[in-house]
Design an enzyme around this catalytic site. Structure first.
Site, PDB file in Angstrom:
ATOM      1  N   ASP A  67       0.810  -1.216   0.000  1.00 32.50           N
ATOM      2  CA  ASP A  67       0.000   0.000   0.000  1.00 32.50           C
ATOM      3  C   ASP A  67       0.849   1.276   0.000  1.00 32.50           C
ATOM      4  O   ASP A  67       2.068   1.234   0.179  1.00 32.50           O
ATOM      5  CB  ASP A  67      -0.952   0.009   1.215  1.00 32.50           C
ATOM      6  CG  ASP A  67      -0.260  -0.420   2.514  1.00 32.50           C
ATOM      7  OD1 ASP A  67       0.987  -0.401   2.563  1.00 32.50           O
ATOM      8  OD2 ASP A  67      -0.964  -0.759   3.470  1.00 32.50           O
ATOM      9  N   ASP A 136      -7.260  -3.252  14.765  1.00 30.27           N
ATOM     10  CA  ASP A 136      -8.644  -3.639  14.467  1.00 30.27           C
ATOM     11  C   ASP A 136      -8.711  -4.831  13.512  1.00 30.27           C
ATOM     12  O   ASP A 136      -9.783  -5.191  13.031  1.00 30.27           O
ATOM     13  CB  ASP A 136      -9.389  -2.440  13.854  1.00 30.27           C
ATOM     14  CG  ASP A 136      -8.685  -1.906  12.613  1.00 30.27           C
ATOM     15  OD1 ASP A 136      -7.584  -2.414  12.268  1.00 30.27           O
ATOM     16  OD2 ASP A 136      -9.221  -0.984  11.970  1.00 30.27           O
ATOM     17  N   HIS A 138      -7.036  -5.037  10.493  1.00 27.74           N
ATOM     18  CA  HIS A 138      -6.874  -4.766   9.057  1.00 27.74           C
ATOM     19  C   HIS A 138      -5.523  -5.265   8.549  1.00 27.74           C
ATOM     20  O   HIS A 138      -4.555  -5.378   9.305  1.00 27.74           O
ATOM     21  CB  HIS A 138      -7.106  -3.278   8.722  1.00 27.74           C
ATOM     22  CG  HIS A 138      -6.004  -2.344   9.102  1.00 27.74           C
ATOM     23  ND1 HIS A 138      -6.088  -1.471  10.157  1.00 27.74           N
ATOM     24  CD2 HIS A 138      -4.788  -2.118   8.552  1.00 27.74           C
ATOM     25  CE1 HIS A 138      -4.990  -0.753  10.241  1.00 27.74           C
ATOM     26  NE2 HIS A 138      -4.162  -1.139   9.281  1.00 27.74           N
ATOM     27  N   GLU A 143      -9.502  -1.878   5.417  1.00 24.57           N
ATOM     28  CA  GLU A 143     -10.127  -1.589   6.698  1.00 24.57           C
ATOM     29  C   GLU A 143     -11.315  -2.511   6.952  1.00 24.57           C
ATOM     30  O   GLU A 143     -11.794  -3.183   6.035  1.00 24.57           O
ATOM     31  CB  GLU A 143     -10.617  -0.126   6.703  1.00 24.57           C
ATOM     32  CG  GLU A 143      -9.508   0.893   6.488  1.00 24.57           C
ATOM     33  CD  GLU A 143      -8.571   1.025   7.697  1.00 24.57           C
ATOM     34  OE1 GLU A 143      -8.542   0.129   8.563  1.00 24.57           O
ATOM     35  OE2 GLU A 143      -7.856   2.041   7.765  1.00 24.57           O
TER      36      GLU A 143
HETATM   37  C1  GLP Z   1      -0.637   0.290   8.582  1.00 28.90           C
HETATM   38  C2  GLP Z   1      -0.158  -0.508   7.368  1.00 28.90           C
HETATM   39  C3  GLP Z   1      -0.308  -2.006   7.605  1.00 28.90           C
HETATM   40  C4  GLP Z   1       0.347  -2.374   8.930  1.00 28.90           C
HETATM   41  C5  GLP Z   1      -0.330  -1.645  10.053  1.00 28.90           C
HETATM   42  C6  GLP Z   1       0.246  -1.967  11.422  1.00 28.90           C
HETATM   43  O1  GLP Z   1      -2.012   0.397   8.610  1.00 28.90           O
HETATM   44  N1  GLP Z   1      -0.877  -0.140   6.187  1.00 28.90           N
HETATM   45  O2  GLP Z   1       0.283  -2.720   6.528  1.00 28.90           O
HETATM   46  O3  GLP Z   1       0.257  -3.771   9.133  1.00 28.90           O
HETATM   47  O4  GLP Z   1      -0.177  -0.237   9.825  1.00 28.90           O
HETATM   48  O5  GLP Z   1       1.468  -1.318  11.589  1.00 28.90           O
HETATM   49  P1  GLP Z   1       2.481  -1.549  12.784  1.00 28.90           P
HETATM   50  O6  GLP Z   1       3.311  -2.724  12.372  1.00 28.90           O
HETATM   51  O7  GLP Z   1       3.277  -0.292  12.856  1.00 28.90           O
HETATM   52  O8  GLP Z   1       1.682  -1.813  14.002  1.00 28.90           O
END
Ligand code: GLP
Length: 263
Positions: A67, A136, A138, A143
Site C-alpha cells: 500500500d 482492528d 486490518h 479496513e
Molecule cells: C498500517 C499498514 C499495515 C500495517 C499496520 C500496522 O495500517 N498499512 O500494513 O500492518 O499499519 O502497523 P504496525 O506494524 O506499525 O503496528
C-alpha cells in the site's frame, strides 16, 4: 494455518527472515509482497544482514508493496516509498525496476490499480506476502468492512487507523493522509504463502479474532483462515488472548522435530 509463538519480537524476525532466505535460495527470482509499519522493520534489518554477511542475493527478486498513502509526495518522510528505501531497498541489490510500490501521483487511479494487479500476475504471482496487522484486524489498508475478495483499489482510512498512524506524523491526526491505495484482500489471498507478523499486547485482540474468531469482513485478517499456506508469527504478548496456545506451541515443536529428523 500455522501459528508460531515466540518469546520476543526479535525471534519473530529470525524465523521470518529464515523462511524468506530459504525460499530465495530455492528460487532466486522470488516475488515478495512487502509491508510497512513498525513490525517488519526487524525483518528487513535481518535480511539486510544476510545480504551483507552471507551474500544473500536479491538481484533477481521482484517486490510488490501492499500500500501507499494518497495525498503526500513519495519523497515525504512518512511515505511508504521513503520507508522502503530507508529500511530495505537502499541496502540490498533488488533492481529498481523490480521494486513496485503503489503510485500515489497518478491521474488515473483506476487504470493504475488494474496495472498493479497485472504486474503481479506477469511477475508470476507473489510467492511470499509479508503482512502486519492493525489493532482492528486490518491488513494492508483493507479496513474493517472491506470486501473479502477485493482487488487493488483506493480506501479511506478508518479513524482507528488514523489514530494509530498519527504517531508517525508527530502525533497530529490531521496530518495523516485519509486515503490510500492498497492491494485488495483477494490480491493478498492469491499469494502462495502469507507470513503475518505481530508483536505486543496491543495486537492481542486482533490476533485472537483473526486466528480463532469467525471469518468476517469486520476483521479482514480473519480471511487468512481460508488461505492454504499462512503462518502467523507472533510473540507471547500478541498471542496472549488466544485460546489454543498450548496446541500451537506443541504443533510447532512437533513440526520442528520432524523437519530436523528429515534433514
Ligand atoms: C498500517 C499498514 C499495515 C500495517 C499496520 C500496522 O495500517 N498499512 O500494513 O500492518 O499499519 O502497523 P504496525 O506494524 O506499525 O503496528
Amino acid at each position: 494455518m500455522e501459528v508460531i509463538i515466540q518469546p520476543t519480537p526479535n525471534q519473530l524476525t529470525v524465523i521470518a527472515s529464515e523462511i524468506i532466505r530459504d525460499a530465495l535460495l530455492k528460487k532466486p527470482n522470488l516475488v515478495l509482497g512487502l509491508a510497512t509499519g513498525s513490525t517488519p522493520i526487524g525483518l528487513y534489518k535481518a535480511l539486510v544482514k544476510m545480504h551483507r554477511e552471507e551474500n544473500l542475493d536479491f538481484s533477481k527478486v521482484t517486490t510488490f508493496n501492499l500500500d501507499e498513502y494518497i495525498g503526500i509526495p513519495i519523497e515525504h518522510p512518512q511515505s511508504y516509498h521513503t520507508f522502503m528505501s530507508e529500511h530495505f531497498f537502499e541496502y540490498v541489490n533488488i533492481p529498481t525496476e523490480n521494486q513496485h510500490i503503489p503510485q500515489n501521483t497518478t491521474d488515473n487511479y483506476e487504470k493504475f490499480c488494474i496495472s498493479y494487479e497485472e504486474a503481479i500476475v506477469s511477475a508470476g504471482g507473489i510467492d511470499i506476502q509479508v503482512l502486519g496487522i492493525g489493532t482492528d484486524g486490518h491488513i494492508g489498508f483493507n479496513e474493517a468492512g472491506s470486501s473479502l475478495s477485493s482487488r487493488t483499489r483506493i480506501k479511506t482510512l478508518s479513524s482507528s487507523t488514523l489514530k494509530a498512524n498519527a504517531m508517525h506524523f508527530d502525533g497530529q491526526i490531521n496530518a495523516v493522509p485519509e486515503m490510500a491505495i492498497t492491494m485488495g484482500i483477494g490480491t493478498i489471498m492469491d499469494a502462495k504463502r502469507c507470513l503475518l507478523l505481530a508483536s505486543g499486547d496491543a495486537k492481542s485482540g486482533a490476533i485472537a479474532k483473526a486466528v480463532e474468531g469467525p471469518i468476517t469482513a469486520m476483521v479482514p485478517a480473519s480471511i487468512l483462515q481460508m488461505h492454504p499456506k499462512t503462518t502467523f508469527i507472533i510473540d507471547e504478548a500478541a498471542a496472549s488472548k488466544l485460546e489454543e496456545i498450548e496446541y500451537y506451541k506443541r504443533s510447532y515443536a512437533n513440526m520442528k522435530k520432524l523437519m530436523s529428523q528429515n534433514l
